[in-house]
Structures are given as C-alpha cells and as structure tokens.
Write a protein that holds these residues in place. Sequence first.
Motif, PDB file in Angstrom:
ATOM      1  N   VAL A   1       0.839  -1.205   0.000  1.00  0.00           N
ATOM      2  CA  VAL A   1       0.000   0.000   0.000  1.00  0.00           C
ATOM      3  C   VAL A   1       0.873   1.255   0.000  1.00  0.00           C
ATOM      4  N   ALA A   2       1.931   1.248   0.807  1.00  0.00           N
ATOM      5  CA  ALA A   2       2.836   2.402   0.844  1.00  0.00           C
ATOM      6  C   ALA A   2       3.530   2.590  -0.500  1.00  0.00           C
ATOM      7  N   TRP A   3       3.890   1.477  -1.162  1.00  0.00           N
ATOM      8  CA  TRP A   3       4.557   1.569  -2.460  1.00  0.00           C
ATOM      9  C   TRP A   3       3.611   2.143  -3.507  1.00  0.00           C
ATOM     10  N   VAL A   4       2.352   1.745  -3.492  1.00  0.00           N
ATOM     11  CA  VAL A   4       1.374   2.302  -4.437  1.00  0.00           C
ATOM     12  C   VAL A   4       1.255   3.805  -4.233  1.00  0.00           C
ATOM     13  N   PHE A   5       1.244   4.257  -2.982  1.00  0.00           N
ATOM     14  CA  PHE A   5       1.172   5.684  -2.685  1.00  0.00           C
ATOM     15  C   PHE A   5       2.411   6.409  -3.210  1.00  0.00           C
ATOM     16  N   VAL A   6       3.592   5.859  -2.955  1.00  0.00           N
ATOM     17  CA  VAL A   6       4.840   6.478  -3.429  1.00  0.00           C
ATOM     18  C   VAL A   6       4.880   6.489  -4.958  1.00  0.00           C
ATOM     19  N   ALA A   7       4.471   5.397  -5.592  1.00  0.00           N
ATOM     20  CA  ALA A   7       4.458   5.340  -7.057  1.00  0.00           C
ATOM     21  C   ALA A   7       3.471   6.353  -7.633  1.00  0.00           C
ATOM     22  N   TRP A   8       2.324   6.518  -6.983  1.00  0.00           N
ATOM     23  CA  TRP A   8       1.340   7.504  -7.444  1.00  0.00           C
ATOM     24  C   TRP A   8       1.925   8.911  -7.367  1.00  0.00           C
ATOM     25  N   ILE A   9       2.609   9.206  -6.264  1.00  0.00           N
ATOM     26  CA  ILE A   9       3.249  10.522  -6.143  1.00  0.00           C
ATOM     27  C   ILE A   9       4.322  10.703  -7.209  1.00  0.00           C
ATOM     28  N   TYR A  10       5.102   9.659  -7.483  1.00  0.00           N
ATOM     29  CA  TYR A  10       6.172   9.742  -8.476  1.00  0.00           C
ATOM     30  C   TYR A  10       5.619   9.944  -9.884  1.00  0.00           C
ATOM     31  N   VAL A  11       4.588   9.190 -10.231  1.00  0.00           N
ATOM     32  CA  VAL A  11       4.052   9.231 -11.602  1.00  0.00           C
ATOM     33  C   VAL A  11       3.230  10.490 -11.845  1.00  0.00           C
ATOM     34  N   TYR A  12       2.287  10.801 -10.968  1.00  0.00           N
ATOM     35  CA  TYR A  12       1.369  11.918 -11.203  1.00  0.00           C
ATOM     36  C   TYR A  12       1.858  13.245 -10.636  1.00  0.00           C
ATOM     37  N   GLN A  13       2.823  13.229  -9.788  1.00  0.00           N
ATOM     38  CA  GLN A  13       3.457  14.406  -9.206  1.00  0.00           C
ATOM     39  C   GLN A  13       2.463  15.458  -8.696  1.00  0.00           C
ATOM     40  N   PRO A  14       1.570  15.054  -7.771  1.00  0.00           N
ATOM     41  CA  PRO A  14       0.705  16.071  -7.178  1.00  0.00           C
ATOM     42  C   PRO A  14       1.511  17.044  -6.322  1.00  0.00           C
ATOM     43  N   ILE A  15       2.670  16.582  -5.856  1.00  0.00           N
ATOM     44  CA  ILE A  15       3.612  17.416  -5.117  1.00  0.00           C
ATOM     45  C   ILE A  15       4.940  17.316  -5.860  1.00  0.00           C
ATOM     46  N   SER A  16       5.367  18.405  -6.454  1.00  0.00           N
ATOM     47  CA  SER A  16       6.640  18.372  -7.173  1.00  0.00           C
ATOM     48  C   SER A  16       7.765  18.802  -6.238  1.00  0.00           C
ATOM     49  N   PHE A  17       8.981  18.578  -6.681  1.00  0.00           N
ATOM     50  CA  PHE A  17      10.129  18.996  -5.884  1.00  0.00           C
ATOM     51  C   PHE A  17      10.162  20.517  -5.730  1.00  0.00           C
ATOM     52  N   ASP A  18       9.605  21.236  -6.663  1.00  0.00           N
ATOM     53  CA  ASP A  18       9.569  22.696  -6.579  1.00  0.00           C
ATOM     54  C   ASP A  18       8.641  23.187  -5.459  1.00  0.00           C
ATOM     55  N   ASP A  19       7.680  22.352  -5.060  1.00  0.00           N
ATOM     56  CA  ASP A  19       6.753  22.727  -3.996  1.00  0.00           C
ATOM     57  C   ASP A  19       7.358  22.577  -2.597  1.00  0.00           C
ATOM     58  N   VAL A  20       8.444  21.827  -2.490  1.00  0.00           N
ATOM     59  CA  VAL A  20       9.074  21.599  -1.186  1.00  0.00           C
ATOM     60  C   VAL A  20      10.018  22.762  -0.917  1.00  0.00           C
ATOM     61  N   PRO A  21       9.775  23.524   0.157  1.00  0.00           N
ATOM     62  CA  PRO A  21      10.523  24.765   0.363  1.00  0.00           C
ATOM     63  C   PRO A  21      12.010  24.579   0.672  1.00  0.00           C
ATOM     64  N   PHE A  22      12.418  23.456   1.242  1.00  0.00           N
ATOM     65  CA  PHE A  22      13.814  23.302   1.624  1.00  0.00           C
ATOM     66  C   PHE A  22      14.646  22.544   0.589  1.00  0.00           C
ATOM     67  N   MET A  23      14.067  22.212  -0.562  1.00  0.00           N
ATOM     68  CA  MET A  23      14.828  21.529  -1.615  1.00  0.00           C
ATOM     69  C   MET A  23      15.748  22.525  -2.312  1.00  0.00           C
ATOM     70  N   PRO A  24      16.972  22.120  -2.629  1.00  0.00           N
ATOM     71  CA  PRO A  24      17.873  23.031  -3.329  1.00  0.00           C
ATOM     72  C   PRO A  24      17.414  23.254  -4.768  1.00  0.00           C
ATOM     73  N   ASP A  25      17.753  24.396  -5.318  1.00  0.00           N
ATOM     74  CA  ASP A  25      17.407  24.710  -6.697  1.00  0.00           C
ATOM     75  C   ASP A  25      18.391  24.007  -7.616  1.00  0.00           C
ATOM     76  N   LEU A  26      17.927  22.992  -8.338  1.00  0.00           N
ATOM     77  CA  LEU A  26      18.789  22.199  -9.208  1.00  0.00           C
ATOM     78  C   LEU A  26      18.641  22.566 -10.682  1.00  0.00           C
ATOM     79  N   SER A  27      17.920  23.648 -10.958  1.00  0.00           N
ATOM     80  CA  SER A  27      17.685  24.021 -12.344  1.00  0.00           C
ATOM     81  C   SER A  27      18.919  24.654 -12.990  1.00  0.00           C
ATOM     82  N   ASN A  28      19.838  25.221 -12.216  1.00  0.00           N
ATOM     83  CA  ASN A  28      21.032  25.844 -12.770  1.00  0.00           C
ATOM     84  C   ASN A  28      22.246  24.945 -12.593  1.00  0.00           C
ATOM     85  N   GLU A  29      22.206  23.787 -13.245  1.00  0.00           N
ATOM     86  CA  GLU A  29      23.325  22.849 -13.166  1.00  0.00           C
ATOM     87  C   GLU A  29      24.463  23.363 -14.021  1.00  0.00           C
ATOM     88  N   TYR A  30      25.653  22.898 -13.741  1.00  0.00           N
ATOM     89  CA  TYR A  30      26.848  23.355 -14.457  1.00  0.00           C
ATOM     90  C   TYR A  30      26.897  22.856 -15.860  1.00  0.00           C
TER      91      TYR A  30
END
Length: 91
Positions: A62-91
């Motif tokens: 059940v937990a894996w289905v929830f994690v897979a749903w979040i991964y596939v449909y991305q109701p919460i993206s990494f951009d929504d998490v306030p403490f995630m580093p900004d990875l858009s400006n890679e070298y």
Amino acid sequence: MDPIAGIAIYFVLWWVVLFAVLPWGIRSQHETGEAVPGSEAGAPVRPALWKKALATTLIAGVAWVFVAWIYVYQPISFDDVPFMPDLSNEY
C-alpha cells in the motif's frame, strides 16, 4: 517509474515497515511466566513471524502504491518543497 527503481523502493519500504511491525503483539517470557530454562527472559513467547511478514508485505504494498502515485502523477513536485535546493542551474 523504472522497474528496478520500483523494486528498490519496495525493498526499502518493506524493511522499514518490518521494523515497525515486529513489536506488535509481542509478550516476553518474563511477562507470561513461561520462561524456558537457559533462555533470555525477554525473549518473545510466540513471535508469529509469518503473520508479521504477511502484514509487512501488505502494508509495504500500500505504501509503495502511494509512493508510485506521487512519483508518476506528481501532485507534489520537488519545486513545492521549500527546503529543496534549486537544481535548475546545473553546471
């Protein structure tokens, strides 16, 4: 989701859930008064490991289905998490 990543995520979830499920319903030999001579008094009387393995498998599924749903449909993206580093400006 890549199948290997899905299996790896399930494996990690299964072990985390197992350690959460292991103490369920455990009674020690000391608590029940059924101490076997030569064994530790804190050893479980009837650990019911098959039942716990089945419960772990179902809960992790059940937990894996929830994690897979979040991964596939991305109701919460990494951009929504306030403490995630900004990875858009890679070298």
